[in-house]
Design an enzyme around this catalytic site. Structure first.
Site, PDB file in Angstrom:
ATOM      1  N   LYS A  77       2.323  -6.360  -7.768  1.00  7.63           N
ATOM      2  CA  LYS A  77       2.280  -5.761  -6.424  1.00  7.63           C
ATOM      3  C   LYS A  77       1.446  -6.596  -5.463  1.00  7.63           C
ATOM      4  CE  LYS A  77       3.150  -1.084  -8.119  1.00  7.63           C
ATOM      5  NZ  LYS A  77       2.470   0.111  -8.677  1.00  7.63           N
ATOM      6  N   GLY A 122       5.555   8.276  -8.441  1.00  6.73           N
ATOM      7  CA  GLY A 122       6.104   9.615  -8.481  1.00  6.73           C
ATOM      8  C   GLY A 122       7.538   9.608  -7.992  1.00  6.73           C
ATOM      9  N   GLY A 173       1.475  12.454 -18.727  1.00  6.81           N
ATOM     10  CA  GLY A 173       2.648  11.694 -18.290  1.00  6.81           C
ATOM     11  C   GLY A 173       2.327  10.645 -17.226  1.00  6.81           C
ATOM     12  N   GLU A 230      10.518  -1.555   0.276  1.00  7.30           N
ATOM     13  CA  GLU A 230       9.374  -0.710   0.624  1.00  7.30           C
ATOM     14  C   GLU A 230       8.825   0.020  -0.603  1.00  7.30           C
ATOM     15  OE1 GLU A 230       7.748  -0.044   3.929  1.00  7.30           O
ATOM     16  OE2 GLU A 230       6.434   0.486   2.283  1.00  7.30           O
ATOM     17  N   ALA A 290      20.777   7.813  10.456  1.00  9.55           N
ATOM     18  CA  ALA A 290      21.739   6.724  10.262  1.00  9.55           C
ATOM     19  C   ALA A 290      22.757   6.667  11.404  1.00  9.55           C
ATOM     20  CB  ALA A 290      22.468   6.890   8.930  1.00  9.55           C
ATOM     21  N   LYS A 328       9.291  -3.870  -8.619  1.00  5.62           N
ATOM     22  CA  LYS A 328       8.250  -4.854  -8.260  1.00  5.62           C
ATOM     23  C   LYS A 328       8.371  -6.144  -9.058  1.00  5.62           C
ATOM     24  CE  LYS A 328       6.195  -1.588 -11.069  1.00  5.62           C
ATOM     25  NZ  LYS A 328       6.045  -0.150 -11.060  1.00  5.62           N
ATOM     26  N   VAL A 339      13.446   7.308 -10.536  1.00  9.67           N
ATOM     27  CA  VAL A 339      13.639   7.008  -9.115  1.00  9.67           C
ATOM     28  C   VAL A 339      15.100   7.213  -8.709  1.00  9.67           C
ATOM     29  CG1 VAL A 339      13.379   5.276  -7.299  1.00  9.67           C
ATOM     30  CG2 VAL A 339      11.714   5.375  -9.158  1.00  9.67           C
TER      31      VAL A 339
END
Lengths: 349, 349
Positions: A200, A297, A182, A124, A31, A100, A12
């Site tokens: 979650k 992902g 994977g 989020e 922004a 999480k 990530v």
């Protein structure tokens, strides 16, 4: 001009750095100012990566740099991540996380701390990867009374169940396939035993019902005991078997569970296959609303992290909104799940 | 303390008044202050209704009352509604609307006017009823690049197609059923000829691609020529027939269409039946994301209107976010839709 730091350069984290490069124009337009990543924290050697020139190994560099106003924590776990999160917020920086475990176990505490320090705490990406679900619950449905929230929250187990059903293979065979592709980790227990789903649904239930639901208070079963026969019998009876996190409002509290459910084929959740995730909300006035997409992902998750990061630096960003779920003292009273059963598998009403 | 006015006491207007009464606590907690409806404008006699004590017939009462900071326009059409909308915004009041015709034809102009006057212009209820779709597109996906947006945007026609398919009845029979149940109007042309869908896809495309797409530039066909044979043949070939609004980014512009499509049964949109709506977004990083729910109805739509109203009065509400779609001069260049065809019906790729 605003600056951010990214903690962790795994999937990530590297996705977030890549997303900021690729979508620079859209990010800065949104922004309303230039917005760059100044540091990437990782204990590993980042030479040769895109983050080479941004690499730091000491969190205090970030903590003490007043130019950094946003910290994205994508390390995972609740040890280092928890320590860094608290220190970042106390240093007056908004905290964004995809973690999480951190949100499910420390969410109320961090929300309270963020409110006290006048910064954002947004997560989020912690549920549903790139699917916008936290923000819609908070904003659009916040004037309605939510009756229930449930969903297919783990892509790995949904992939395994889909393969068992479509290819008539056993759990072990489908797990092996998922590992080869994977989708499942070498040690798949957090996914297949339901712990990831449990975290979650705790986050969603806390948000929907306004009190922290802790993972240890939620009865949790995974899909490791689901057989091909279970799936065939369910199919004959008009159901699909799905691993759900489910939470509903009941008298004097909430009821939350993680378990394999028989989902009627007419229910939208039955049609969610492969690695896809979906979250189904039931609002008193709104009725059923479902959000569907890739629940994991690199780039979907990174896009959710980046979106939260941008939201934190916008002028007049919506931070003051009174999130119902802010008081770490107000733990939800979690009652046992009442539902029809068929053998070991619950039935979704 | 904030005050609102509701223009129009039809289905959505009366639902909005009811929603404010039922959800008073949640609304005021979310708004951070007491928030009441002060006026309801309608030319009809409202004696004996819940709005009796709020009724006015002269818009200038609302326009000239400085206590009113939010105006919810739920009249419909683009004549009176357009006039009142402009006057409300110019008087410094935020404008909320559920009126798809107004947004599809005057959206860019009203957004620009709202920006100039420092007020909100929000229209969550104009597409997808109670399904949060406008806000998620704006906020969560705004840092990503959207490649396409499409959806089942009209509940009446989706109900008719579902009945034709499930009950093996003709278009005329299914339409009659929908009329008997109150799902279709006496004059069903706006729904069955695709005009309602067209307005909604124009709103979504404008928002997704940052330039106003006008309904008259969009090729529009409805479901009035769909036969039971079409549906049976599609089923044999692995498709369902769905009336879609669809828009995609193409070289030098966008391509937008309203037409019946052959949707592969494996596509999530194929599983959306009865009066339900769904919007499918394709983001470069996010991948496919779908929002599903009741696309119409009194209380779902009212909850979306109320949510926008509350958002407009919150302290530090997010108004300053630079919406890409603000310049009424920047009309989208709409190019012809390129797609495989099967007879008269397009195929969804």
């Amino acid at each position: 001009m605003s600056y951010a730091a990214v903690l962790g350069y795994g999937t990530v984290g590297s996705g977030t750095v890549e997303f900021f490069r690729k979508n620079k124009a859209a990010i800065e337009k949104r922004a309303g100012q230039p917005f760059n990543i100044k540091y990437v924290l990782d204990t590993r050697d980042l030479r040769g990566t895109e983050a080479e020139s941004l690499a730091v190994t000491d969190f205090s560099v970030i903590e003490n740099d007043p130019e950094v106003t946003v910290v994205a924590e994508v390390i995972g776990g609740a040890t280092f991540a928890y320590d860094f999160a608290k220190r970042a917020i106390k240093a007056g920086k908004s905290l964004i996380t995809s973690n999480k475990e951190l949100v499910a176990t420390k969410g109320a505490e961090l929300l309270k701390l963020a409110n006290e320090n006048g910064v954002h705490f947004s997560f989020e990406a912690s549920v549903g990867g790139g699917i916008p679900v936290i923000r819609p619950i908070k904003q659009c449905l916040s004037t309605d009374v939510l009756q229930s929230v449930s969903g297919i929250l783990n892509g790995t187990t949904n992939y395994i169940l889909t393969r068992m059903e479509n290819d008539s293979i056993t759990f072990q065979q489908a797990l092996k396939q998922a590992q080869d592709l994977g989708y499942a980790e070498r040690d798949p227990s957090a996914d297949v035993l339901g712990h990831d789903t449990c975290r979650k649904i705790c986050i969603l239930a806390s948000l929907a019902f306004g009190r922290q639901v802790y993972p240890e208070s939620v009865s949790t079963a995974g899909i490791d005991k689901i057989t091909l026969d279970d799936i065939r019998q369910a199919d004959k009876d008009g159901y699909k078997i799905k691993l759900l996190g489910a939470a509903k409002r009941v008298e004097d509290g909430v009821s939350v569970i993680t378990a394999p459910f028989l989902v009627p084929k007419s229910n939208q959740l039955a049609n969610v296959g492969d690695v896809f995730n979906a979250v189904l909300l039931e609002g008193e006035s709104t009725g059923d609303v479902m959000f569907y997409g890739r629940g994991a992902g690199k780039m979907p998750t990174a896009s959710a992290v980046a979106s939260d990061m941008v939201n934190a630096v916008k002028t007049n960003a919506d931070r003051s909104a009174p999130l119902p779920w802010v008081d770490s003292g107000s733990q939800a009273f979690v009652k046992p799940w009442q539902s029809g059963t068929s053998g070991n598998i619950l039935t979704l009403e």
